[in-house]
Scaffold this active site. Structure first.
Site, PDB file in Angstrom:
ATOM      1  N   PRO A  77       0.854  -1.193   0.000  1.00 45.35           N
ATOM      2  CA  PRO A  77       0.000   0.000   0.000  1.00 45.35           C
ATOM      3  C   PRO A  77       0.893   1.248   0.000  1.00 45.35           C
ATOM      4  CG  PRO A  77      -0.399  -1.371   1.965  1.00 45.35           C
ATOM      5  CD  PRO A  77       0.740  -1.987   1.227  1.00 45.35           C
TER       6      PRO A  77
ATOM      7  N   GLY B  30       2.048   5.369   0.383  1.00 49.41           N
ATOM      8  CA  GLY B  30       1.793   6.583   1.175  1.00 49.41           C
ATOM      9  C   GLY B  30       1.501   6.328   2.638  1.00 49.41           C
TER      10      GLY B  30
ATOM     11  N   LEU C  75       5.443   2.460   4.304  1.00 49.71           N
ATOM     12  CA  LEU C  75       6.056   1.143   4.104  1.00 49.71           C
ATOM     13  C   LEU C  75       7.096   1.139   2.974  1.00 49.71           C
ATOM     14  CD1 LEU C  75       2.975  -1.207   4.705  1.00 49.71           C
ATOM     15  CD2 LEU C  75       4.656  -0.353   6.340  1.00 49.71           C
ATOM     16  N   GLY C  76       7.430   2.318   2.492  1.00 49.48           N
ATOM     17  CA  GLY C  76       8.550   2.416   1.542  1.00 49.48           C
ATOM     18  C   GLY C  76       8.213   2.000   0.123  1.00 49.48           C
ATOM     19  N   SER C  77       6.951   2.221  -0.305  1.00 47.94           N
ATOM     20  CA  SER C  77       6.592   1.772  -1.658  1.00 47.94           C
ATOM     21  C   SER C  77       7.345   2.563  -2.728  1.00 47.94           C
ATOM     22  CB  SER C  77       5.084   1.862  -1.879  1.00 47.94           C
ATOM     23  OG  SER C  77       4.692   3.204  -1.932  1.00 47.94           O
ATOM     24  N   SER C  78       7.591   3.855  -2.505  1.00 49.06           N
ATOM     25  CA  SER C  78       8.291   4.624  -3.555  1.00 49.06           C
ATOM     26  C   SER C  78       9.724   4.140  -3.689  1.00 49.06           C
ATOM     27  CB  SER C  78       8.313   6.126  -3.295  1.00 49.06           C
ATOM     28  OG  SER C  78       7.499   6.511  -2.276  1.00 49.06           O
ATOM     29  N   ALA C  79      10.372   3.904  -2.542  1.00 53.90           N
ATOM     30  CA  ALA C  79      11.759   3.435  -2.618  1.00 53.90           C
ATOM     31  C   ALA C  79      11.814   2.088  -3.330  1.00 53.90           C
ATOM     32  CB  ALA C  79      12.341   3.311  -1.218  1.00 53.90           C
ATOM     33  N   ALA C  80      10.911   1.168  -2.956  1.00 54.45           N
ATOM     34  CA  ALA C  80      10.924  -0.165  -3.566  1.00 54.45           C
ATOM     35  C   ALA C  80      10.664  -0.066  -5.074  1.00 54.45           C
ATOM     36  CB  ALA C  80       9.888  -1.060  -2.901  1.00 54.45           C
TER      37      ALA C  80
ATOM     38  N   ASP D 269      15.392   3.869   3.070  1.00 54.82           N
ATOM     39  CA  ASP D 269      14.414   2.938   2.486  1.00 54.82           C
ATOM     40  C   ASP D 269      15.011   2.174   1.298  1.00 54.82           C
ATOM     41  OD1 ASP D 269      12.826   4.252   4.300  1.00 54.82           O
ATOM     42  OD2 ASP D 269      11.168   4.618   2.922  1.00 54.82           O
TER      43      ASP D 269
HETATM   44  O1  PMV Z   1       7.166   7.161   5.249  1.00 50.69           O
HETATM   45  P1  PMV Z   1       8.272   6.709   4.388  1.00 50.69           P
HETATM   46  O2  PMV Z   1       8.179   5.253   3.977  1.00 50.69           O
HETATM   47  O3  PMV Z   1       8.463   7.602   3.194  1.00 50.69           O
HETATM   48  O4  PMV Z   1       9.628   6.800   5.261  1.00 50.69           O
HETATM   49  C1  PMV Z   1      10.215   8.051   5.553  1.00 50.69           C
HETATM   50  C2  PMV Z   1      11.348   7.921   6.513  1.00 50.69           C
HETATM   51  C3  PMV Z   1      11.931   9.284   6.965  1.00 50.69           C
HETATM   52  O5  PMV Z   1      12.948   9.005   7.929  1.00 50.69           O
HETATM   53  C4  PMV Z   1      10.867  10.138   7.620  1.00 50.69           C
HETATM   54  C5  PMV Z   1      12.541  10.048   5.802  1.00 50.69           C
HETATM   55  C6  PMV Z   1      13.860   9.508   5.273  1.00 50.69           C
HETATM   56  O6  PMV Z   1      14.248   9.943   4.184  1.00 50.69           O
HETATM   57  O7  PMV Z   1      14.517   8.684   5.930  1.00 50.69           O
END
Ligand code: PMV
Length: 322
Positions: free
Chosen positions: A105, A107, A110-115, A155
């Site tokens: 899911p 936003g 859980l790091g969907s954009s990074a993955a 992430d």
């Molecule tokens: O909410 P997410 O999955 O985008 O994680 C952000 C993590 C932060 O520490 C708030 C930002 C970062 O770049 O590490």
């Protein structure tokens, strides 16, 4: 030619936000993945489709949305950038088509954009014969910075290399061997956040309250190193207490909310050893540590009763798969 890569989601066990300001964080990759398929096409364009409801194509710099209306560009731009970064100066005879298919899911921390950036760079890199994980991760971090420019890169690292790790912007990552297996339950508040906005909010907090922020940063650093040793020695109760302590710091820097606080309380009342935000906060998700797999069902039930979605999860030790 065609190549497929998949990369896992993540939870941040300790240190989100503080990691952007130079502290370490502890993260784990989890068993939800995003899959990117890259194929070469004859037409000279980059076409991107994502199953979260966005599709579009780029001919040079000109973008045409095919699905998802006005939000399509914002969702697809980082993927386009990931393709360009993977291609580098290579001139293709034709174009590239990318298909993204996600179990993560988006936003909710859980790091969907990074993955999605990791999987895209890896799939395109594979078409070019590049399989080096450092090479992939570096380009994925740069692409993620299109989404929020101060990204710590945490992430992308955990999504590329998998497992449990401590990560710092300067130090890079170090794998952690957990003394006991971790039963983590995620509670999704269903409130999507904008990581970039929350990170800017914390920077403003820092500018307003320099001394307090410096103290919180030092305390977060202590929590993180205690947590690394509690993880290694398998002291789950200590780990849980440290998670709840970390949550208090996140409340102080203003990234928690009533719904999150209520959810944290519900998890602890249901027997969680500790609970906190995971990721940027402002809604998003909470993680709760269960003493064992057996206790996690009760915690999941309490998340449901609080009006949120429980996600039971395992740590992913594979990381990126091409
Ligand atoms: O909410 P997410 O999955 O985008 O994680 C952000 C993590 C932060 O520490 C708030 C930002 C970062 O770049 O590490």
């Amino acid at each position: 030619m065609m190549a497929t890569a998949s990369a896992p989601a993540k939870v941040i066990l300790f240190g989100e936000h503080f990691v952007v300001h130079g502290n370490p964080a502890i993260l784990a990759a989890i068993d939800k993945r995003i899959m990117a398929t890259a194929g070469t096409i004859e037409a000279e364009k980059i076409a991107i489709r994502s199953d979260i409801g966005a599709a579009g194509e780029y001919s040079g710099r000109v973008f045409k949305a095919l699905r998802g209306g006005r939000r399509a560009k914002a969702l697809i731009d980082p993927i386009h950038y990931a393709v360009k970064r993977a291609l580098g100066s290579r001139d293709l005879d034709g174009g590239i088509e990318i298909d993204l298919c996600s179990e993560i899911p988006y936003g909710i921390g859980l790091g969907s954009s990074a993955a999605s950036c990791v999987a895209t760079v890896a799939a395109v890199g594979s078409l070019l014969g590049r399989h080096d994980r450092q090479w992939i991760c570096k380009r994925a971090v740069e692409s993620e910075r299109m989404i929020h420019k101060n990204s710590s890169g945490a992430d992308c690292y955990v999504s590329t290399f998998g497992g449990l790790m401590q990560y710092g912007v300067k130090e890079g990552y170090r794998k952690i061997e957990s003394g006991k297996s971790l039963s983590i339950v995620i509670g999704n508040t269903g409130i999507r956040h904008d990581t970039g906005e929350l990170v800017v909010g914390v920077a403003k907090f820092r500018a307003r309250k320099r001394k307090l922020f410096a103290d919180l940063l030092a305390y977060a650093d202590e929590i993180c190193s205690d947590a690394a040793s509690a993880l290694e020695s398998g002291e789950l109760e200590r780990l849980g207490l440290l998670m709840s302590e970390n949550q208090r710091l996140l409340q102080q820097i203003g990234v928690s909310s009533k719904k999150v606080d209520d959810l944290v309380k519900a998890c602890v009342a249901a027997g969680a050893l500790g609970a906190k935000i995971t990721g940027a906060g402002g809604g998003g998700s909470v993680i709760a540590l269960a003493a064992s797999e057996k206790e996690s069902a009760g915690i999941a039930e309490s998340i449901r009763k609080a009006g949120c979605d429980p996600i039971q999860t395992q740590i992913d030790f594979k990381g990126l798969i091409v």
